[in-house]
Design an enzyme around this catalytic site. Structure first.
Site, PDB file in Angstrom:
ATOM      1  N   ASP A  36       0.866  -1.184   0.000  1.00  0.00           N
ATOM      2  CA  ASP A  36       0.000   0.000   0.000  1.00  0.00           C
ATOM      3  C   ASP A  36       0.893   1.220   0.000  1.00  0.00           C
ATOM      4  O   ASP A  36       1.994   1.208   0.574  1.00  0.00           O
ATOM      5  CB  ASP A  36      -0.892  -0.028   1.255  1.00  0.00           C
ATOM      6  CG  ASP A  36      -2.156   0.814   1.105  1.00  0.00           C
ATOM      7  OD1 ASP A  36      -3.248   0.240   1.176  1.00  0.00           O
ATOM      8  OD2 ASP A  36      -2.030   2.042   0.919  1.00  0.00           O
ATOM      9  N   LEU A 170     -17.505 -10.354  -0.291  1.00  0.00           N
ATOM     10  CA  LEU A 170     -17.592 -10.346   1.170  1.00  0.00           C
ATOM     11  C   LEU A 170     -18.374  -9.124   1.649  1.00  0.00           C
ATOM     12  O   LEU A 170     -18.355  -8.072   1.021  1.00  0.00           O
ATOM     13  CB  LEU A 170     -16.193 -10.352   1.800  1.00  0.00           C
ATOM     14  CG  LEU A 170     -15.294  -9.121   1.647  1.00  0.00           C
ATOM     15  CD1 LEU A 170     -15.608  -8.018   2.638  1.00  0.00           C
ATOM     16  CD2 LEU A 170     -13.849  -9.532   1.798  1.00  0.00           C
ATOM     17  N   CYS A 279     -19.868   0.272  -1.194  1.00  0.00           N
ATOM     18  CA  CYS A 279     -20.161  -0.354  -2.483  1.00  0.00           C
ATOM     19  C   CYS A 279     -21.531  -0.061  -3.091  1.00  0.00           C
ATOM     20  O   CYS A 279     -21.615   0.244  -4.279  1.00  0.00           O
ATOM     21  CB  CYS A 279     -19.998  -1.866  -2.366  1.00  0.00           C
ATOM     22  SG  CYS A 279     -18.265  -2.346  -2.314  1.00  0.00           S
TER      23      CYS A 279
HETATM   24  C1  UDX Z   1     -11.789  -1.032  -2.479  1.00  0.00           C
HETATM   25  C2  UDX Z   1     -12.884  -0.547  -3.414  1.00  0.00           C
HETATM   26  O1  UDX Z   1     -13.532   0.545  -2.812  1.00  0.00           O
HETATM   27  C3  UDX Z   1     -13.886  -1.591  -3.734  1.00  0.00           C
HETATM   28  O2  UDX Z   1     -14.704  -1.175  -4.781  1.00  0.00           O
HETATM   29  C4  UDX Z   1     -13.208  -2.818  -4.205  1.00  0.00           C
HETATM   30  O3  UDX Z   1     -14.130  -3.836  -4.389  1.00  0.00           O
HETATM   31  C5  UDX Z   1     -12.059  -3.225  -3.310  1.00  0.00           C
HETATM   32  O4  UDX Z   1     -11.202  -2.154  -3.027  1.00  0.00           O
HETATM   33  P1  UDX Z   1     -11.612  -1.167   0.121  1.00  0.00           P
HETATM   34  O5  UDX Z   1     -10.581  -2.224   0.300  1.00  0.00           O
HETATM   35  O6  UDX Z   1     -12.722  -1.133   1.110  1.00  0.00           O
HETATM   36  O7  UDX Z   1     -12.369  -1.335  -1.251  1.00  0.00           O
HETATM   37  O8  UDX Z   1     -10.911   0.249  -0.055  1.00  0.00           O
HETATM   38  P2  UDX Z   1      -9.920   0.985   0.921  1.00  0.00           P
HETATM   39  O9  UDX Z   1     -10.128   0.496   2.317  1.00  0.00           O
HETATM   40  O10 UDX Z   1      -9.998   2.430   0.607  1.00  0.00           O
HETATM   41  O11 UDX Z   1      -8.491   0.412   0.481  1.00  0.00           O
HETATM   42  C6  UDX Z   1      -7.816   0.739  -0.677  1.00  0.00           C
HETATM   43  C7  UDX Z   1      -6.322   0.877  -0.350  1.00  0.00           C
HETATM   44  O12 UDX Z   1      -5.571   1.039  -1.554  1.00  0.00           O
HETATM   45  C8  UDX Z   1      -5.958   2.059   0.542  1.00  0.00           C
HETATM   46  O13 UDX Z   1      -5.295   1.613   1.693  1.00  0.00           O
HETATM   47  C9  UDX Z   1      -5.034   2.926  -0.341  1.00  0.00           C
HETATM   48  O14 UDX Z   1      -4.006   3.564   0.384  1.00  0.00           O
HETATM   49  C10 UDX Z   1      -4.488   1.903  -1.311  1.00  0.00           C
HETATM   50  N1  UDX Z   1      -3.994   2.456  -2.574  1.00  0.00           N
HETATM   51  C11 UDX Z   1      -4.781   3.257  -3.324  1.00  0.00           C
HETATM   52  C12 UDX Z   1      -2.716   2.130  -3.017  1.00  0.00           C
HETATM   53  O15 UDX Z   1      -1.978   1.431  -2.338  1.00  0.00           O
HETATM   54  N2  UDX Z   1      -2.293   2.598  -4.223  1.00  0.00           N
HETATM   55  C13 UDX Z   1      -3.053   3.410  -5.000  1.00  0.00           C
HETATM   56  O16 UDX Z   1      -2.626   3.809  -6.075  1.00  0.00           O
HETATM   57  C14 UDX Z   1      -4.341   3.749  -4.525  1.00  0.00           C
HETATM   58  C1  UDX Z   2     -22.111  -5.380   0.350  1.00  0.00           C
HETATM   59  C2  UDX Z   2     -22.473  -6.748  -0.254  1.00  0.00           C
HETATM   60  O1  UDX Z   2     -23.302  -7.470   0.671  1.00  0.00           O
HETATM   61  C3  UDX Z   2     -21.219  -7.541  -0.553  1.00  0.00           C
HETATM   62  O2  UDX Z   2     -21.547  -8.767  -1.208  1.00  0.00           O
HETATM   63  C4  UDX Z   2     -20.314  -6.708  -1.459  1.00  0.00           C
HETATM   64  O3  UDX Z   2     -19.097  -7.391  -1.683  1.00  0.00           O
HETATM   65  C5  UDX Z   2     -20.031  -5.354  -0.855  1.00  0.00           C
HETATM   66  O4  UDX Z   2     -21.255  -4.679  -0.541  1.00  0.00           O
HETATM   67  P1  UDX Z   2     -21.387  -4.484   2.740  1.00  0.00           P
HETATM   68  O5  UDX Z   2     -21.695  -3.140   2.181  1.00  0.00           O
HETATM   69  O6  UDX Z   2     -20.081  -4.694   3.392  1.00  0.00           O
HETATM   70  O7  UDX Z   2     -21.477  -5.602   1.587  1.00  0.00           O
HETATM   71  O8  UDX Z   2     -22.509  -4.892   3.826  1.00  0.00           O
HETATM   72  P2  UDX Z   2     -24.021  -5.386   3.720  1.00  0.00           P
HETATM   73  O9  UDX Z   2     -24.226  -6.376   4.789  1.00  0.00           O
HETATM   74  O10 UDX Z   2     -24.405  -5.782   2.373  1.00  0.00           O
HETATM   75  O11 UDX Z   2     -24.848  -4.096   4.159  1.00  0.00           O
HETATM   76  C6  UDX Z   2     -24.925  -2.930   3.346  1.00  0.00           C
HETATM   77  C7  UDX Z   2     -25.876  -1.929   3.976  1.00  0.00           C
HETATM   78  O12 UDX Z   2     -27.209  -2.395   3.899  1.00  0.00           O
HETATM   79  C8  UDX Z   2     -25.617  -1.653   5.456  1.00  0.00           C
HETATM   80  O13 UDX Z   2     -25.751  -0.272   5.708  1.00  0.00           O
HETATM   81  C9  UDX Z   2     -26.694  -2.450   6.138  1.00  0.00           C
HETATM   82  O14 UDX Z   2     -27.022  -1.956   7.409  1.00  0.00           O
HETATM   83  C10 UDX Z   2     -27.838  -2.316   5.164  1.00  0.00           C
HETATM   84  N1  UDX Z   2     -28.843  -3.385   5.273  1.00  0.00           N
HETATM   85  C11 UDX Z   2     -28.517  -4.679   4.976  1.00  0.00           C
HETATM   86  C12 UDX Z   2     -30.155  -3.062   5.645  1.00  0.00           C
HETATM   87  O15 UDX Z   2     -30.473  -1.896   5.907  1.00  0.00           O
HETATM   88  N2  UDX Z   2     -31.082  -4.068   5.700  1.00  0.00           N
HETATM   89  C13 UDX Z   2     -30.793  -5.364   5.411  1.00  0.00           C
HETATM   90  O16 UDX Z   2     -31.705  -6.212   5.493  1.00  0.00           O
HETATM   91  C14 UDX Z   2     -29.453  -5.677   5.040  1.00  0.00           C
END
Ligand code: UDX
Ligand code: UDX
Length: 466
Positions: A36, A170, A279
């Site tokens: 990272d 996930l 997401c």
């Molecule tokens: C991200 C995306 O938001 C999601 O759509 C995808 O499915 C998986 O990757 P997430 O892991 O939750 O999800 O994002 P985040 O926690 O922001 O982590 C991304 C990391 O990439 C950060 O730690 C950032 O510093 C790093 N990064 C970003 C690099 O190392 N190099 C880069 O050029 C840009």
């Molecule tokens: C989601 C998808 O589930 C996962 O498959 C994808 O990879 C990333 O986006 P995440 O956003 O981490 O995962 O959590 P999720 O459990 O899906 O909840 C998303 C939002 O919906 C939360 O704010 C949750 O509180 C809300 N939610 C979920 C409701 O309000 N009602 C429900 O019945 C279920």
């Protein structure tokens, strides 16, 4: 192509960190290095105290504890790690663009593009490049172009690439369980040898029949579609919740009745303050943008409404609180229970709490916020500094408090926004004793013990209950 010995993952975030930890845990013979650009984040992943990992997920500390230092490594040495790897996962963030073409809807791919360029420069020999980030359909083609234009002879050595799409499904809060026993693993690509190499990694712990293979575009689109369908269910039930409140029905009864239909199923039918997380909104807006791009206006408008209803639900809850508190919250204390976008995570991205708190702050409320995992620093990033209000006397203020009793102290209302288990076990007589009367509980998750709260003298509003 030989078997995979070394994996690199670019991006040590909520997706990259836990995913690689589980791969390393299940494949002890493969070296896995997560890189990272953010040195602070990498240092946190390397912290000897497993309670300090940058991502909170139940069970993650144990997995990292087993594999770290053995075959799981966290590093800022991006290029060196890429050079040593057979497979490079790209798991960097792809936020919605805030300006320029497609602003507000399209995904900003600058980090993905930068990662592809780094891979093109640093890779040696044959490298499988896997897109893990959620990306608009056809991004793989962009990655492929960048890699191909660099392919040939880096450092005098022949290089070649295969691009795969391997979206992650996930959910936060259950990431480790989802990774250890996924409903399915999806691998999209054109190169059968590369697909087989990646599938062989997952087969170490996932039954072969759960590993689906397809072409690149279908794989990319499946991820957007899965999230759009899930989010659509939440907007659907939240719309019905409002209707239940207006007519005297109970949305939980309706959810139970429709969920018993095996065609509908019982999951994802909980009414609440609207969906958050990194997401759902991003992916739907992306889908909307792409549909418009291809001239499918009706399809775009259909999906856009899922996001519109989600925002409406959040506004509706803020307005309802204000209305019940005699039309004004100016100068009134409100205890906010939960700030994360769902339980069991420290993530606040797109949390409904942000929008709802901002609306209440604008009306002059004094918010006392408690969340077991979200830091005050994170709240300040989302809401603006607690200690530096705008200066206008009409504007509200917020501060973090360590427990429920302090959130309730002197408050006219408690507003439950995240379904943390501890909010189901509140000592209502003790809480009611420190609140100002008449006191309210607004339960946007239907999590609290409403009858105990009523017995302690509170008035109670529960989402979806008429
Ligand atoms: C991200 C995306 O938001 C999601 O759509 C995808 O499915 C998986 O990757 P997430 O892991 O939750 O999800 O994002 P985040 O926690 O922001 O982590 C991304 C990391 O990439 C950060 O730690 C950032 O510093 C790093 N990064 C970003 C690099 O190392 N190099 C880069 O050029 C840009
Ligand atoms: C989601 C998808 O589930 C996962 O498959 C994808 O990879 C990333 O986006 P995440 O956003 O981490 O995962 O959590 P999720 O459990 O899906 O909840 C998303 C939002 O919906 C939360 O704010 C949750 O509180 C809300 N939610 C979920 C409701 O309000 N009602 C429900 O019945 C279920």
């Amino acid at each position: 192509m030989g078997s995979i010995r070394h994996i690199c993952c670019i991006g040590a975030g909520y997706v990259g960190g836990p995913t690689m930890a589980v791969i390393a845990d299940r494949c002890p013979e493969v070296q896995v290095t997560v890189v990272d650009l953010n040195a602070e984040r990498i240092a946190a992943w390397n912290d000897p105290d497993l309670a300090q990992l940058p991502v909170y997920e139940p069970g993650l500390d144990a997995v990292v504890g087993r594999a770290r230092g053995r075959n799981l490594h966290f590093s800022t040495a991006v290029e060196q790690t890429i050079a040593a790897s057979d497979v490079v996962f790209i798991s960097v963030n792809t936020p919605t663009k805030t300006k320029g073409l497609g602003a507000g809807q399209a995904s900003d791919l600058k980090w993905v593009e930068a990662s592809a360029r780094t891979v093109a420069k640093a890779a040696r020999g044959h490298t499988i490049v896997v897109e893990k980030s959620t990306l608009p359909v056809r991004t793989a083609a962009v990655i492929q172009q960048i890699l191909e234009s660099a392919g040939g002879a880096a450092g005098g050595e022949q290089t070649s690439f295969s691009v795969l799409s391997n979206p992650e499904f996930l959910a936060e809060g259950t990431a480790v369980a989802d990774l250890e026993a996924p409903d399915r693993v999806l691998i999209g690509g054109q190169d059968p040898a590369a697909i087989e190499a990646l599938a062989s990694i997952y087969r170490q712990w996932v039954p072969a029949e759960r590993i689906l293979t397809t072409n690149l575009w279908s794989s990319e689109l499946s991820k957007l579609t899965a999230n759009a369908f899930l989010a659509q269910r939440i907007s659907s039930i939240n719309g019905i919740a409002a209707f239940c409140e207006a007519t005297g029905a109970d949305v939980r009864e309706v959810a139970r009745a429709i969920g018993a239909d095996s065609r509908i199923g019982p999951k994802f039918l909980q009414a609440g303050p609207g969906f958050g997380g990194s997401c759902f909104q991003k992916d739907i807006l992306n889908l909307v943008y792409l549909c418009r791009h291809y001239g499918l206006e009706e399809v775009a408008a259909y999906w856009e409404q899922v996001v519109t209803l989600n925002h409406w639900q959040q506004q509706r809850i803020a307005r309802l609180v204000i209305t019940k508190l005699f039309g004004t919250v100016s100068g009134k204390r409100i205890g906010v229970l939960g700030f994360a976008f769902k339980a069991d995570t420290n993530d606040t991205r797109e949390s409904p709490a942000i929008r709802i708190c901002r609306d209440l702050l604008e009306e002059g409320a004094i918010l006392q916020i408690v969340d077991p995992k979200v830091s005050e620093r994170q709240m300040a990033q989302d809401l603006g500094q607690a200690s530096a209000p705008t200066g206008r006397p009409s504007d509200g203020s917020w501060h973090q408090v360590p427990d429920i009793l302090q959130a309730a102290a002197g408050a006219d209302a408690l507003l439950l926004l995240t379904e943390w288990q501890q909010f189901a076990q509140i000592d209502w007589p003790a809480v009611a004793a420190v609140m100002r009367r008449p006191a309210w509980l607004f339960d946007a998750r239907a999590k609290a013990d409403a009858s105990a709260a009523r017995a302690a003298g509170l008035q109670v509003w529960t989402v979806g209950e008429g």
